[in-house]
Write an enzyme that holds these catalytic residues in place. Structure first.
Site, short mmCIF file in Angstrom:
data_model
loop_
_atom_site.label_atom_id
_atom_site.label_comp_id
_atom_site.label_asym_id
_atom_site.label_seq_id
_atom_site.Cartn_x
_atom_site.Cartn_y
_atom_site.Cartn_z
N ARG A 63 0.81 -1.22 0.00
CA ARG A 63 0.00 0.00 0.00
C ARG A 63 0.84 1.27 0.00
O ARG A 63 0.56 2.22 -0.73
CB ARG A 63 -0.92 0.05 1.24
CG ARG A 63 -2.21 -0.69 1.08
CD ARG A 63 -2.67 -1.16 2.44
NE ARG A 63 -1.77 -2.22 2.87
CZ ARG A 63 -1.97 -3.50 2.61
NH1 ARG A 63 -3.06 -3.88 2.01
NH2 ARG A 63 -1.10 -4.42 2.99
N THR A 64 1.84 1.32 0.85
CA THR A 64 2.57 2.57 1.00
C THR A 64 3.27 2.92 -0.31
O THR A 64 3.13 4.04 -0.82
CB THR A 64 3.58 2.48 2.16
OG1 THR A 64 2.87 2.11 3.34
CG2 THR A 64 4.30 3.80 2.39
N LYS A 92 25.06 -5.21 -3.04
CA LYS A 92 26.52 -5.28 -3.25
C LYS A 92 27.27 -4.70 -2.06
O LYS A 92 28.49 -4.67 -2.06
CB LYS A 92 26.90 -4.48 -4.50
CG LYS A 92 26.24 -4.94 -5.78
CD LYS A 92 26.72 -4.03 -6.92
CE LYS A 92 25.94 -4.29 -8.20
NZ LYS A 92 26.20 -3.23 -9.18
N ARG A 113 11.81 3.66 2.77
CA ARG A 113 11.47 2.66 3.80
C ARG A 113 12.71 1.82 4.05
O ARG A 113 13.33 1.32 3.10
CB ARG A 113 10.31 1.77 3.36
CG ARG A 113 10.08 0.62 4.35
CD ARG A 113 8.80 -0.11 4.12
NE ARG A 113 7.65 0.69 4.51
CZ ARG A 113 6.42 0.22 4.57
NH1 ARG A 113 6.17 -1.05 4.26
NH2 ARG A 113 5.42 1.00 4.94
N HIS A 141 6.25 6.04 11.21
CA HIS A 141 5.64 5.92 9.88
C HIS A 141 4.65 7.09 9.74
O HIS A 141 3.44 6.90 9.78
CB HIS A 141 4.93 4.57 9.78
CG HIS A 141 4.50 4.16 8.41
ND1 HIS A 141 4.55 5.00 7.31
CD2 HIS A 141 3.98 2.98 7.96
CE1 HIS A 141 4.09 4.33 6.25
NE2 HIS A 141 3.74 3.12 6.63
C1 NCD Z 1 2.49 -1.01 8.25
C2 NCD Z 1 4.00 -0.83 8.29
O1 NCD Z 1 4.69 -1.08 7.30
O2 NCD Z 1 4.46 -0.39 9.33
N1 NCD Z 1 2.01 -1.21 6.95
C3 NCD Z 1 1.68 -0.10 6.22
O3 NCD Z 1 2.51 0.69 5.82
N2 NCD Z 1 0.37 0.11 5.98
C4 NCD Z 1 1.97 -1.97 9.22
C5 NCD Z 1 2.54 -3.36 9.30
O4 NCD Z 1 3.40 -3.75 8.51
O5 NCD Z 1 2.09 -4.10 10.16
#
Ligand code: NCD
Length: 311
Positions: A63-64, A92, A113, A141
């Site tokens: 999703r993100t 690498k 991320r 996040h």
């Molecule tokens: C979350 C995350 O990556 O922290 N997912 C997200 O971005 N919607 C929650 C999770 O992974 O549990």
């Protein structure tokens, strides 16, 4: 106020800034949907034309990453992607500092991320363009929090919120970010977790210092009648140093239609992905909001991108 800024933690925001992002998201939501039935073309905007986002994702994401990409594209911007460490020079042995130094010269903004807490803050010190933290280990996040707040605002609950954060409060970055932001809205906070996955002490101290009202329990039935939102989270298996510890707590909480009989009005949210914390039967109830919540990632990320890019 936002141009050229980094978004690393919800602690870096003021309430006014959050409110401004949520208002901008409301204005842009008409561009977030695709084709209406019968229409020849969806509504598009050229707000971000000529800008380029680099999505650097060194941890799994659906999703993100996709909603950042959709947000950019529906506003006329473009996107380049690294979607796994294996597919990049990280495999690498390249360090993050070198990657960011180079990639920030390739694009106008970066969504990052990374499995290490603090990685985005570090990246920001080397980047010539804004860094958006799209999840740093068990840290923060912040754009997830913004879409969570947007979802709560749509329910008209932001100023009268009584919310339970349920599940993995130790390793879950979404609940860390959200708890900080909620202290601006005078929300009543209920922390529901197994003993070993409690909200970290230092976060609770910060929240109390900000005037937050907090209660903690291991038992969801104790508080279900006192809340208007249940924010359910996955146990973060990948963050456990010892898998046997994970096996002891997996499956602790499960939201079922039976449980909802104790509070028929409660709204159920979840950042997703879910494992077995929410019974699929709940999906069809009037309480479920998690899929709509995920959709709101698009207008909210549109708002963040356009503000940081000064458009
Ligand atoms: C979350 C995350 O990556 O922290 N997912 C997200 O971005 N919607 C929650 C999770 O992974 O549990």
């Amino acid at each position: 106020m936002f141009t050229k800024r980094h978004i690393i933690s919800t602690r870096d925001f003021t309430k006014e800034e959050i409110d401004l992002i949520l208002t901008r998201a409301e204005e842009l939501e008409i561009f977030a949907r695709g084709l209406e039935p019968g229409a020849k073309a969806g509504k598009k905007s050229d707000l971000l034309e000529g800008t380029l986002l680099a999505n650097l994702f060194y941890e799994p994401s659906t999703r993100t990453r996709l909603s950042f990409e959709v947000a950019m594209k529906r506003l006329g911007g473009e996107v380049i992607n690294v979607s796994s460490p294996e597919a990049s020079s990280a495999a690498k042995g390249e360090n993050l500092m070198d990657t960011i130094t180079v990639v920030s010269e390739y694009c106008d903004i970066i969504a990052l991320r990374h499995p290490k807490e603090g990685a985005s803050r570090m990246a920001a010190s080397f980047s010539t363009v804004p860094i958006i933290n799209a999840g740093d280990g068990a840290g923060q996040h912040p754009t997830q929090t913004l879409l969570d707040l947007y979802t709560i605002k749509k329910e008209h609950l932001l100023d009268s919120l009584s919310i339970a954060l349920v599940g993995d409060l130790k390793y879950g970055r979404t609940v860390h970010s959200l708890a900080y932001a909620l202290s601006f809205y005078r929300a009543k906070l209920f922390f529901v977790s197994p003993e070993v996955l409690k909200m970290p002490e230092e976060i609770k101290m910060d929240l109390r210092a900000a005037g937050a009202e907090i209660s903690e329990t291991t038992d969801i039935t104790e508080i279900i009648e006192d809340v208007n939102v249940l924010y359910v989270t996955r146990i973060q298996k990948e963050r456990f140093p010892d898998p046997t510890e994970y096996n002891k707590v997996v499956g602790t909480y499960r939201i079922t239609t039976d449980l909802l009989k104790k509070n028929e009005e409660v709204i159920i949210m979840h950042p997703l992905p879910r494992m077995d914390e929410i019974d699929p039967d709940v999906d069809r109830t009037k309480n479920a909001r998690y899929f709509r919540q995920a959709f709101y990632g698009i207008p909210v990320r549109m708002a963040v991108l356009s503000l940081l890019l000064g458009r």
